[in-house]
Design a protein around this motif. Structure first.
Motif, mmCIF file in Angstrom:
data_model
loop_
_atom_site.group_PDB
_atom_site.id
_atom_site.type_symbol
_atom_site.label_atom_id
_atom_site.label_comp_id
_atom_site.label_asym_id
_atom_site.label_seq_id
_atom_site.Cartn_x
_atom_site.Cartn_y
_atom_site.Cartn_z
ATOM 1 N N ALA A 23 24.696 -16.132 -5.107
ATOM 2 C CA ALA A 23 25.768 -16.333 -4.990
ATOM 3 C C ALA A 23 26.247 -16.130 -3.231
ATOM 4 O O ALA A 23 25.981 -15.314 -2.742
ATOM 5 N N VAL A 24 27.109 -17.204 -3.108
ATOM 6 C CA VAL A 24 27.353 -17.375 -1.621
ATOM 7 C C VAL A 24 28.767 -17.280 -1.168
ATOM 8 O O VAL A 24 29.461 -18.002 -1.994
ATOM 9 N N PHE A 25 29.174 -16.248 -0.397
ATOM 10 C CA PHE A 25 30.745 -16.109 -0.229
ATOM 11 C C PHE A 25 30.757 -16.435 1.098
ATOM 12 O O PHE A 25 29.907 -16.135 2.211
ATOM 13 N N GLY A 26 31.708 -17.295 1.629
ATOM 14 C CA GLY A 26 32.163 -17.626 2.950
ATOM 15 C C GLY A 26 31.301 -18.763 3.336
ATOM 16 O O GLY A 26 30.951 -18.827 4.721
ATOM 17 N N TYR A 27 30.683 -19.641 2.527
ATOM 18 C CA TYR A 27 29.698 -20.603 2.804
ATOM 19 C C TYR A 27 30.429 -21.939 2.999
ATOM 20 O O TYR A 27 31.193 -22.322 2.501
ATOM 21 N N ILE A 28 30.027 -22.859 4.021
ATOM 22 C CA ILE A 28 30.439 -24.202 4.210
ATOM 23 C C ILE A 28 29.433 -24.906 4.069
ATOM 24 O O ILE A 28 28.362 -25.097 4.777
ATOM 25 N N TYR A 29 29.454 -25.586 2.922
ATOM 26 C CA TYR A 29 28.239 -26.469 2.199
ATOM 27 C C TYR A 29 27.792 -27.446 3.354
ATOM 28 O O TYR A 29 26.450 -27.842 3.520
ATOM 29 N N SER A 30 28.709 -28.177 4.083
ATOM 30 C CA SER A 30 28.211 -29.120 4.986
ATOM 31 C C SER A 30 27.638 -28.754 6.319
ATOM 32 O O SER A 30 27.119 -29.528 6.961
ATOM 33 N N THR A 31 27.259 -27.436 6.471
ATOM 34 C CA THR A 31 26.861 -26.896 7.674
ATOM 35 C C THR A 31 25.838 -26.079 7.533
ATOM 36 O O THR A 31 25.296 -25.608 8.740
ATOM 37 N N HIS A 32 25.390 -25.572 6.849
ATOM 38 C CA HIS A 32 24.211 -24.573 6.576
ATOM 39 C C HIS A 32 23.029 -25.144 5.769
ATOM 40 O O HIS A 32 23.217 -25.499 4.695
ATOM 41 N N CYS A 33 22.034 -24.657 6.254
ATOM 42 C CA CYS A 33 20.592 -24.583 5.597
ATOM 43 C C CYS A 33 20.699 -23.359 4.725
ATOM 44 O O CYS A 33 20.857 -22.330 5.210
ATOM 45 N N MET A 34 20.107 -23.411 3.485
ATOM 46 C CA MET A 34 19.864 -22.565 2.569
ATOM 47 C C MET A 34 18.443 -22.565 2.248
ATOM 48 O O MET A 34 17.828 -23.360 2.165
ATOM 49 N N GLY A 35 17.787 -21.108 2.366
ATOM 50 C CA GLY A 35 16.507 -21.077 1.978
ATOM 51 C C GLY A 35 16.221 -19.901 0.935
ATOM 52 O O GLY A 35 17.117 -18.921 0.790
ATOM 53 N N TRP A 36 15.063 -20.009 0.254
ATOM 54 C CA TRP A 36 14.557 -18.674 -0.478
ATOM 55 C C TRP A 36 13.283 -18.453 0.350
ATOM 56 O O TRP A 36 12.354 -19.117 0.705
ATOM 57 N N PHE A 37 13.177 -16.946 0.257
ATOM 58 C CA PHE A 37 11.726 -16.355 1.077
ATOM 59 C C PHE A 37 11.541 -15.271 0.114
ATOM 60 O O PHE A 37 12.224 -14.711 -0.701
ATOM 61 N N ARG A 38 10.223 -14.950 0.145
ATOM 62 C CA ARG A 38 9.606 -13.660 -0.438
ATOM 63 C C ARG A 38 8.787 -12.914 0.395
ATOM 64 O O ARG A 38 8.160 -13.219 1.511
ATOM 65 N N GLN A 39 8.664 -11.659 -0.117
ATOM 66 C CA GLN A 39 8.017 -10.610 0.649
ATOM 67 C C GLN A 39 7.221 -9.617 -0.419
ATOM 68 O O GLN A 39 7.828 -8.805 -1.217
ATOM 69 N N ALA A 40 5.951 -9.881 -0.391
ATOM 70 C CA ALA A 40 5.084 -8.857 -1.033
ATOM 71 C C ALA A 40 4.673 -7.712 -0.425
ATOM 72 O O ALA A 40 4.762 -7.658 0.770
ATOM 73 N N PRO A 41 4.369 -6.787 -1.217
ATOM 74 C CA PRO A 41 4.063 -5.420 -0.435
ATOM 75 C C PRO A 41 2.839 -5.593 0.476
ATOM 76 O O PRO A 41 2.018 -6.196 0.087
ATOM 77 N N GLY A 42 2.915 -5.016 1.717
ATOM 78 C CA GLY A 42 2.046 -5.079 2.621
ATOM 79 C C GLY A 42 1.904 -6.365 3.348
ATOM 80 O O GLY A 42 1.225 -6.620 4.163
ATOM 81 N N LYS A 43 2.778 -7.401 3.060
ATOM 82 C CA LYS A 43 2.768 -8.518 3.780
ATOM 83 C C LYS A 43 4.090 -9.061 4.451
ATOM 84 O O LYS A 43 4.997 -8.618 4.224
ATOM 85 N N GLU A 44 3.999 -10.003 5.162
ATOM 86 C CA GLU A 44 5.153 -10.534 5.859
ATOM 87 C C GLU A 44 5.853 -11.518 4.908
ATOM 88 O O GLU A 44 5.466 -11.997 3.944
ATOM 89 N N ARG A 45 7.106 -11.704 5.190
ATOM 90 C CA ARG A 45 8.241 -12.373 4.465
ATOM 91 C C ARG A 45 7.880 -13.679 4.916
ATOM 92 O O ARG A 45 7.860 -14.209 5.955
ATOM 93 N N GLU A 46 7.781 -14.705 3.955
ATOM 94 C CA GLU A 46 7.360 -15.908 4.163
ATOM 95 C C GLU A 46 8.233 -16.874 3.495
ATOM 96 O O GLU A 46 9.147 -16.496 2.438
#
Length: 122
Positions: A23-46
């Motif tokens: 859920a996104v609050f304060g979002y302007i659809y026309s101007t922002h990239c959106m993404g999903w990232f993940r981080q496993a234990p002991g690893k960098e966020r990718e």
């Protein structure tokens, strides 16, 4: 100030499916990239997947292509995850950044949610 709130994480067996929501609050659809990232234990966020303003272009990490789908609807961002594998186990975060060029690099994003845990058992 933009606020992102994830939901939909959980535990599933390998081969199963989950859908994450952000859920996104304060979002302007026309101007922002959106993404999903993940981080496993002991690893960098990718980076997992991104979607450009307007939703006309998406980009995926090679490890999830053909299995995950990013999309947005109204004021929510989604990640549909199918054919889940044990190596998909991680904390998943949604992120947003004012659009210049949508990238899978975590360093390009300013706004982050608190994360949702996904656990896949083999």
């Amino acid at each position: 100030q933009m606020q992102l709130v994830e939901s939909g994480g959980g535990s599933v067996q390998a081969g199963g499916s989950l859908r994450l929501s952000c859920a996104v609050f304060g979002y302007i659809y026309s101007t922002h990239c959106m993404g999903w990232f993940r981080q496993a234990p002991g690893k960098e966020r990718e980076g997992v997947a991104t979607i450009n303003p307007g939703g006309g272009y998406t980009n995926y990490a090679d490890s999830v292509k053909g299995r995950f789908t990013i999309y947005q609807d109204d004021a929510k961002l989604y990640l549909q995850m199918n054919s889940l594998r044990a190596e998909d186990t991680a904390m998943y975060y949604c992120a947003a950044e004012y659009y210049t060029a949508c990238t899978l690099s975590r360093y390009a994003y300013t706004y982050w949610g608190q994360g949702a845990q996904v656990t896949v058992s083999s």
